[in-house]
Design a protein around this motif. Structure first.
Motif, PDB file in Angstrom:
ATOM      1  N   THR A   1       4.032  59.433 -13.276  1.00  0.00           N
ATOM      2  CA  THR A   1       3.184  58.338 -13.122  1.00  0.00           C
ATOM      3  C   THR A   1       2.550  57.992 -14.481  1.00  0.00           C
ATOM      4  N   MET A   2       2.952  59.256 -15.840  1.00  0.00           N
ATOM      5  CA  MET A   2       3.138  58.303 -17.024  1.00  0.00           C
ATOM      6  C   MET A   2       3.542  57.694 -17.920  1.00  0.00           C
ATOM      7  N   GLY A   3       4.817  57.434 -17.583  1.00  0.00           N
ATOM      8  CA  GLY A   3       6.018  56.471 -17.707  1.00  0.00           C
ATOM      9  C   GLY A   3       5.283  55.602 -16.855  1.00  0.00           C
ATOM     10  N   ILE A   4       5.117  55.251 -16.105  1.00  0.00           N
ATOM     11  CA  ILE A   4       4.943  53.977 -15.544  1.00  0.00           C
ATOM     12  C   ILE A   4       3.701  53.458 -16.011  1.00  0.00           C
ATOM     13  N   LEU A   5       3.214  54.236 -16.256  1.00  0.00           N
ATOM     14  CA  LEU A   5       1.714  53.691 -16.923  1.00  0.00           C
ATOM     15  C   LEU A   5       1.801  53.033 -18.292  1.00  0.00           C
ATOM     16  N   ASP A   6       2.811  53.857 -19.061  1.00  0.00           N
ATOM     17  CA  ASP A   6       3.032  53.349 -20.031  1.00  0.00           C
ATOM     18  C   ASP A   6       3.801  51.931 -20.258  1.00  0.00           C
ATOM     19  N   ILE A   7       5.337  51.755 -19.114  1.00  0.00           N
ATOM     20  CA  ILE A   7       5.479  50.815 -19.004  1.00  0.00           C
ATOM     21  C   ILE A   7       4.452  49.271 -18.722  1.00  0.00           C
ATOM     22  N   ILE A   8       3.231  49.407 -18.037  1.00  0.00           N
ATOM     23  CA  ILE A   8       2.863  48.567 -17.907  1.00  0.00           C
ATOM     24  C   ILE A   8       2.201  48.256 -18.844  1.00  0.00           C
ATOM     25  N   GLN A   9       1.273  49.304 -19.771  1.00  0.00           N
ATOM     26  CA  GLN A   9       0.668  49.451 -20.759  1.00  0.00           C
ATOM     27  C   GLN A   9       2.050  48.204 -22.109  1.00  0.00           C
ATOM     28  N   HIS A  10       2.921  48.182 -22.308  1.00  0.00           N
ATOM     29  CA  HIS A  10       4.204  47.767 -23.025  1.00  0.00           C
ATOM     30  C   HIS A  10       3.902  45.867 -22.381  1.00  0.00           C
ATOM     31  N   SER A  11       3.758  46.152 -21.094  1.00  0.00           N
ATOM     32  CA  SER A  11       4.374  44.962 -20.509  1.00  0.00           C
ATOM     33  C   SER A  11       2.825  44.094 -20.368  1.00  0.00           C
ATOM     34  N   THR A  12       1.854  44.330 -20.465  1.00  0.00           N
ATOM     35  CA  THR A  12       0.538  43.805 -20.934  1.00  0.00           C
ATOM     36  C   THR A  12       0.191  43.207 -22.594  1.00  0.00           C
ATOM     37  N   ASN A  13       1.127  44.529 -22.805  1.00  0.00           N
ATOM     38  CA  ASN A  13       1.193  43.442 -24.807  1.00  0.00           C
ATOM     39  C   ASN A  13       1.849  42.567 -24.852  1.00  0.00           C
ATOM     40  N   TYR A  14       2.889  42.135 -23.865  1.00  0.00           N
ATOM     41  CA  TYR A  14       4.158  40.836 -24.262  1.00  0.00           C
ATOM     42  C   TYR A  14       3.185  40.261 -23.184  1.00  0.00           C
ATOM     43  N   LYS A  15       2.141  40.461 -22.646  1.00  0.00           N
ATOM     44  CA  LYS A  15       1.563  39.467 -21.431  1.00  0.00           C
ATOM     45  C   LYS A  15       2.590  38.865 -20.194  1.00  0.00           C
ATOM     46  N   GLN A  16       3.700  40.044 -19.758  1.00  0.00           N
ATOM     47  CA  GLN A  16       4.603  39.859 -19.282  1.00  0.00           C
ATOM     48  C   GLN A  16       3.785  40.287 -16.963  1.00  0.00           C
ATOM     49  N   LEU A  17       2.701  40.997 -17.258  1.00  0.00           N
ATOM     50  CA  LEU A  17       2.005  41.892 -16.393  1.00  0.00           C
ATOM     51  C   LEU A  17       1.116  40.829 -15.531  1.00  0.00           C
ATOM     52  N   LYS A  18       1.596  40.933 -14.055  1.00  0.00           N
ATOM     53  CA  LYS A  18       0.515  40.174 -12.989  1.00  0.00           C
ATOM     54  C   LYS A  18       0.030  41.310 -12.479  1.00  0.00           C
ATOM     55  N   LYS A  19      -1.356  40.816 -12.197  1.00  0.00           N
ATOM     56  CA  LYS A  19      -2.534  41.637 -11.390  1.00  0.00           C
ATOM     57  C   LYS A  19      -2.563  41.370 -10.244  1.00  0.00           C
ATOM     58  N   GLY A  20      -2.593  42.494  -8.695  1.00  0.00           N
ATOM     59  CA  GLY A  20      -3.188  41.968  -8.038  1.00  0.00           C
ATOM     60  C   GLY A  20      -2.453  41.977  -6.706  1.00  0.00           C
ATOM     61  N   ALA A  21      -2.991  42.546  -5.373  1.00  0.00           N
ATOM     62  CA  ALA A  21      -1.825  42.082  -4.288  1.00  0.00           C
ATOM     63  C   ALA A  21      -0.857  41.070  -3.867  1.00  0.00           C
ATOM     64  N   ASN A  22      -2.491  39.739  -4.290  1.00  0.00           N
ATOM     65  CA  ASN A  22      -1.733  38.450  -4.009  1.00  0.00           C
ATOM     66  C   ASN A  22      -0.425  37.971  -5.662  1.00  0.00           C
ATOM     67  N   GLU A  23      -0.758  37.931  -6.186  1.00  0.00           N
ATOM     68  CA  GLU A  23       0.421  37.927  -7.351  1.00  0.00           C
ATOM     69  C   GLU A  23       1.709  38.845  -6.746  1.00  0.00           C
ATOM     70  N   ALA A  24       1.526  39.950  -6.590  1.00  0.00           N
ATOM     71  CA  ALA A  24       2.176  40.588  -5.717  1.00  0.00           C
ATOM     72  C   ALA A  24       3.722  40.247  -5.151  1.00  0.00           C
ATOM     73  N   THR A  25       2.645  39.614  -4.273  1.00  0.00           N
ATOM     74  CA  THR A  25       3.138  38.637  -3.196  1.00  0.00           C
ATOM     75  C   THR A  25       4.017  38.115  -3.443  1.00  0.00           C
ATOM     76  N   ASN A  26       3.152  37.028  -4.591  1.00  0.00           N
ATOM     77  CA  ASN A  26       3.818  35.526  -4.598  1.00  0.00           C
ATOM     78  C   ASN A  26       5.513  35.891  -5.260  1.00  0.00           C
ATOM     79  N   THR A  27       5.011  37.180  -5.890  1.00  0.00           N
ATOM     80  CA  THR A  27       6.032  37.123  -7.244  1.00  0.00           C
ATOM     81  C   THR A  27       7.800  37.788  -6.538  1.00  0.00           C
TER      82      THR A  27
END
Length: 95
Positions: A18-44
């Motif tokens: 979980t801590m590793g996953i949260l680090d990946i999420i933090q890095h993807s947020t910094n690079y503006k690569q993160l999509k958030k929400g169930a609708n975005e996850a479904t679409n992607t």
């Protein structure tokens, strides 16, 4: 206040993963690569452009996310139910 995890939230990542996953999420947020929400996850997932999907195990109601594992399985894609309780507060709000 520690939240309880719904038994439908499976598979659940352990604390170290979980801590590793949260680090990946933090890095993807910094690079503006993160999509958030169930609708975005479904679409992607439908478009085949997802590389990694993380679902919060303490989502209320959890049923709004339960279609994602089925969709991920159909697309032969990795999916993980992950963070709950204090872990999500460590990196701020992950909506």
């Amino acid at each position: 206040m520690e939240s309880t995890v719904n038994p439908k939230a499976y598979p659940l990542a352990d604390a170290q993963l979980t801590m590793g996953i949260l680090d990946i999420i933090q890095h993807s947020t910094n690079y503006k690569q993160l999509k958030k929400g169930a609708n975005e996850a479904t679409n992607t997932l439908n478009r085949g452009i997802s590389e990694f999907v993380v679902m919060a195990a303490d989502t209320e109601p959890l049923e709004i996310l339960l279609h994602l594992p089925l969709l991920a399985e159909d697309k032969q894609f990795l999916q993980i139910l992950s963070v709950h309780g204090n872990h999500s507060e460590h990196h701020g709000r992950l909506s």
